[in-house]
Scaffold this motif. Sequence first.
Motif, short mmCIF file in Angstrom:
data_model
loop_
_atom_site.label_atom_id
_atom_site.label_comp_id
_atom_site.label_asym_id
_atom_site.label_seq_id
_atom_site.Cartn_x
_atom_site.Cartn_y
_atom_site.Cartn_z
N LYS A 1 -3.47 12.38 -2.01
CA LYS A 1 -3.03 11.52 -3.11
C LYS A 1 -1.61 10.98 -2.90
O LYS A 1 -1.09 10.28 -3.77
CB LYS A 1 -3.12 12.27 -4.43
N ASP A 2 -1.01 11.29 -1.76
CA ASP A 2 0.37 10.86 -1.51
C ASP A 2 0.38 9.51 -0.79
O ASP A 2 0.75 9.40 0.38
CB ASP A 2 1.11 11.91 -0.68
N ASN A 3 -0.07 8.49 -1.50
CA ASN A 3 -0.17 7.15 -0.92
C ASN A 3 -0.10 6.12 -2.03
O ASN A 3 -0.27 6.44 -3.22
CB ASN A 3 -1.46 7.00 -0.11
N TYR A 4 0.16 4.87 -1.64
CA TYR A 4 0.32 3.76 -2.58
C TYR A 4 -0.84 2.78 -2.45
O TYR A 4 -1.60 2.83 -1.48
CB TYR A 4 1.64 3.04 -2.30
N PRO A 5 -0.98 1.85 -3.42
CA PRO A 5 -2.07 0.87 -3.34
C PRO A 5 -2.11 0.13 -2.01
O PRO A 5 -3.19 -0.13 -1.47
CB PRO A 5 -1.78 -0.06 -4.52
N VAL A 6 -0.93 -0.23 -1.47
CA VAL A 6 -0.92 -0.97 -0.20
C VAL A 6 -1.50 -0.12 0.92
O VAL A 6 -2.19 -0.63 1.82
CB VAL A 6 0.50 -1.45 0.15
N ASP A 7 -1.27 1.20 0.88
CA ASP A 7 -1.81 2.09 1.90
C ASP A 7 -3.33 2.18 1.79
O ASP A 7 -4.04 2.16 2.80
CB ASP A 7 -1.21 3.49 1.76
N ARG A 8 -3.82 2.25 0.56
CA ARG A 8 -5.26 2.34 0.36
C ARG A 8 -5.95 1.03 0.75
O ARG A 8 -7.03 1.04 1.35
CB ARG A 8 -5.57 2.71 -1.10
N ARG B 1 14.74 4.14 1.79
CA ARG B 1 13.99 3.99 3.03
C ARG B 1 12.50 3.87 2.79
O ARG B 1 11.73 3.58 3.71
CB ARG B 1 14.25 5.17 3.97
N ILE B 2 12.05 4.16 1.58
CA ILE B 2 10.62 4.15 1.28
C ILE B 2 10.18 2.74 0.88
O ILE B 2 10.67 2.19 -0.11
CB ILE B 2 10.27 5.15 0.15
N ARG B 3 9.29 2.17 1.67
CA ARG B 3 8.75 0.85 1.37
C ARG B 3 7.37 1.02 0.76
O ARG B 3 6.47 1.57 1.38
CB ARG B 3 8.64 0.02 2.66
N THR B 4 7.22 0.55 -0.47
CA THR B 4 5.92 0.65 -1.13
C THR B 4 5.11 -0.63 -0.99
O THR B 4 3.98 -0.71 -1.47
CB THR B 4 6.09 0.96 -2.62
N ASP B 5 5.69 -1.64 -0.32
CA ASP B 5 5.00 -2.92 -0.15
C ASP B 5 4.40 -3.07 1.24
O ASP B 5 3.72 -4.06 1.53
CB ASP B 5 5.96 -4.09 -0.41
N VAL B 6 4.66 -2.10 2.13
CA VAL B 6 4.12 -2.13 3.49
C VAL B 6 3.42 -0.81 3.75
O VAL B 6 4.00 0.26 3.52
CB VAL B 6 5.24 -2.34 4.54
N ALA B 7 2.20 -0.87 4.23
CA ALA B 7 1.45 0.36 4.52
C ALA B 7 2.14 1.14 5.63
O ALA B 7 2.68 0.57 6.58
CB ALA B 7 0.03 0.01 4.94
N ASN C 1 1.84 4.68 8.26
CA ASN C 1 0.85 5.55 8.87
C ASN C 1 0.69 6.88 8.16
O ASN C 1 -0.43 7.32 7.92
CB ASN C 1 1.22 5.80 10.33
N ALA C 2 1.79 7.56 7.85
CA ALA C 2 1.69 8.90 7.25
C ALA C 2 0.90 8.85 5.94
O ALA C 2 0.10 9.73 5.65
CB ALA C 2 3.07 9.49 7.02
N ARG C 3 1.12 7.78 5.15
CA ARG C 3 0.45 7.68 3.86
C ARG C 3 -1.00 7.25 4.01
O ARG C 3 -1.88 7.73 3.29
CB ARG C 3 1.22 6.72 2.95
N VAL C 4 -1.27 6.34 4.95
CA VAL C 4 -2.65 5.90 5.17
C VAL C 4 -3.48 7.07 5.72
O VAL C 4 -4.62 7.29 5.30
CB VAL C 4 -2.71 4.70 6.13
N TRP C 5 -2.89 7.81 6.64
CA TRP C 5 -3.58 9.00 7.18
C TRP C 5 -3.87 9.99 6.06
O TRP C 5 -4.96 10.56 5.98
CB TRP C 5 -2.68 9.63 8.25
N ASN C 6 -2.91 10.18 5.16
CA ASN C 6 -3.11 11.04 4.01
C ASN C 6 -4.28 10.55 3.15
O ASN C 6 -5.11 11.34 2.69
CB ASN C 6 -1.82 11.07 3.18
N TYR C 7 -4.37 9.22 2.99
CA TYR C 7 -5.47 8.62 2.23
C TYR C 7 -6.81 8.92 2.89
O TYR C 7 -7.77 9.34 2.23
CB TYR C 7 -5.24 7.11 2.11
N TRP C 8 -6.88 8.75 4.21
CA TRP C 8 -8.13 9.00 4.93
C TRP C 8 -8.54 10.47 4.85
O TRP C 8 -9.73 10.80 4.91
CB TRP C 8 -8.00 8.58 6.39
N LEU C 9 -7.55 11.36 4.71
CA LEU C 9 -7.85 12.79 4.61
C LEU C 9 -8.17 13.22 3.18
O LEU C 9 -8.39 14.39 2.91
CB LEU C 9 -6.67 13.61 5.14
N GLY C 10 -8.16 12.24 2.25
CA GLY C 10 -8.49 12.54 0.87
C GLY C 10 -7.31 12.96 0.03
O GLY C 10 -7.48 13.46 -1.09
#
Length: 261
Positions: A23-30, A4-10, A12-21
Amino acid sequence: MNDRIRTDVAHNARVWNYWLGGKDNYPVDRAVGDQVTAFYPSIGEVARADRAFLGRAVTHLAAEAGVRQFLDIGTGLPTADNTHEVAQRVAPDARIVYVDNDPIVLTHARALLTGTPEGRTEYVDADAHDPERIVAAAAATLDLSRPVAVMMLGILNFVLDTEEARSIVRTLMAAVPSGSYLVLTHPTLEPELGGEGNKAAMAFWNENATPPITARDRAEFVSFLDGLDVLAPGVVSCARWRPASAAGHTVAQFGAVGRKP
């Protein structure tokens, strides 16, 4: 890896994690997170203000209102000061049920499920669109005859139909007794909160990431609180809800806490 985990599409949970500083995110999220920030430079501030609002609201409810049960829907990835950590610092016997259906979040559930020995911290795999299932699952841990704080921070914006969003809130609040609370945040485009820049950012998000998102105006946000007694200072930018100091900026994210009479 969970299929169920898509690493090719950003997401929300991972992008939000990125904005909060985090590390639980992928290049597409960043990459998408950086693009959204280019459209709307204050988005990271919004994320941090939302998290700080959670801390102040939970502290107030646990310390001042005596709430010992929290139902946190759309909890996202673990960061600092999760709901159970804030609540159990005040009241070690507090019970918290987290609800999310994102597979990345679920893989981190074990790390998140570390509460006090006196209290309980549980995790429910369910979608916010299915409030009946949420209530049924939460009842295994929470005593729904006693007050519950229902937390819906930045989650109703993923329910695109406003009437459906209202129905979800009504179903959840009907399941908890008098003295329960609803804690809400929601993005807005309203100029008074500086939300104009959000429009292009949200359009970009909806074309390049998942799940799709919508903003709402003050009247729509207020409608989620129908039948509840809204605590002072009312419906405000979440950064302005009982801030620790007068300093700080307004962010384009409504915040409010309502009490079921």
